[in-house]
Design a protein around this motif. Structure first.
Motif, mmCIF file in Angstrom:
data_model
loop_
_atom_site.group_PDB
_atom_site.id
_atom_site.type_symbol
_atom_site.label_atom_id
_atom_site.label_comp_id
_atom_site.label_asym_id
_atom_site.label_seq_id
_atom_site.Cartn_x
_atom_site.Cartn_y
_atom_site.Cartn_z
ATOM 1 N N LEU A 1 0.835 -1.204 0.000
ATOM 2 C CA LEU A 1 0.000 0.000 0.000
ATOM 3 C C LEU A 1 0.869 1.254 0.000
ATOM 4 N N PRO B 1 2.568 1.143 -4.169
ATOM 5 C CA PRO B 1 1.554 0.485 -5.010
ATOM 6 C C PRO B 1 2.122 -0.204 -6.248
ATOM 7 N N LEU C 1 -5.602 -0.526 -6.064
ATOM 8 C CA LEU C 1 -5.228 -0.057 -4.735
ATOM 9 C C LEU C 1 -6.411 -0.132 -3.776
#
Length: 222
Positions: A141, A144, A152
């Motif tokens: 996260l 990405p 995402l």
């Protein structure tokens, strides 16, 4: 279905905020109580319950509630700041739990006792490993481009869901630890039930607020 902010009545919002306060207080109270009972430094074993309660009662609770619109202590801060604090708290979870695992393993080795011979020991090991993999998933996260297979938004949903599972594993491991011979010999009667209530309260509150304030909204974006 979770209620949206617009449709929530003020008593419901008040109760959610009150439950958040209960979670913060319970997490801190349990950590302090275990520290008082264990007296870290009095023996090698004494560091194990203290470090594990710090990891899974205090730091992990705060790491998850930092994003809650009802219970976060940092509601006025930007999301970037919350993300950084979430990562800092999760790093503390990994460090404290790993150290606690090493200490109890070494202590059993010194005393010639079997390793992971109880449900508490087995679940504790699984929880620490799970937390490590959960943190690795969180790295995707922050960066990405490491994984492009899922969007995402989907990865946030998966990370939030798996994080909640990991937290409930931690709460269960703490409860099992309170059933150990060491804890039941030290804490008895009403105080034991009061201590056991702490991870139950935090588990229920985090499960409710994470699923309503985070997971439901993310699913609606898919």
């Amino acid at each position: 279905m979770a209620l949206s902010i617009e449709t929530e009545t003020w008593p419901y919002r008040y109760l959610r905020a009150l439950s958040g306060v209960a979670a913060h207080v319970s997490a801190l109270a349990l950590t302090i109580s275990v520290g008082v009972v264990a007296r870290p430094g009095s023996s090698l074993f004494s560091w194990h319950p203290f470090l594990m309660s710090m990891a899974f009662s205090f730091f992990m609770t705060e790491a998850l509630l930092v994003f809650s619109p009802d219970s976060s202590l940092l509601r006025s801060f930007s999301r970037n700041v919350k993300v950084r604090l979430h990562w800092a708290a999760q790093l503390c979870v990994l460090l404290f739990s790993a150290l606690g695992l090493v200490i109890i393993s070494y202590n059993k080795y010194l005393n010639d006792k079997p390793h992971f011979a109880t449900w508490h020991g087995l679940l504790g090991l699984i929880t620490v490993i799970y937390a490590a993999f959960q943190s690795l998933g969180g790295v995707t996260l922050l960066y990405p481009k490491l994984i492009t297979r899922w969007s995402l938004s989907k990865r946030k949903v998966y990370h939030g869901t798996s994080g909640l599972v990991g937290y409930l594993l931690g709460c269960t491991s703490l409860l099992l630890g309170m059933c150990s011979l060491w804890f039941t010999a030290t804490v008895t009667g009403f105080l034991w039930y009061l201590a056991a209530l702490c991870p139950i309260i935090t588990g229920l509150v985090v499960m409710n607020q994470v699923s309503n304030a985070y997971l439901y909204r993310k699913r609606s974006q898919l």
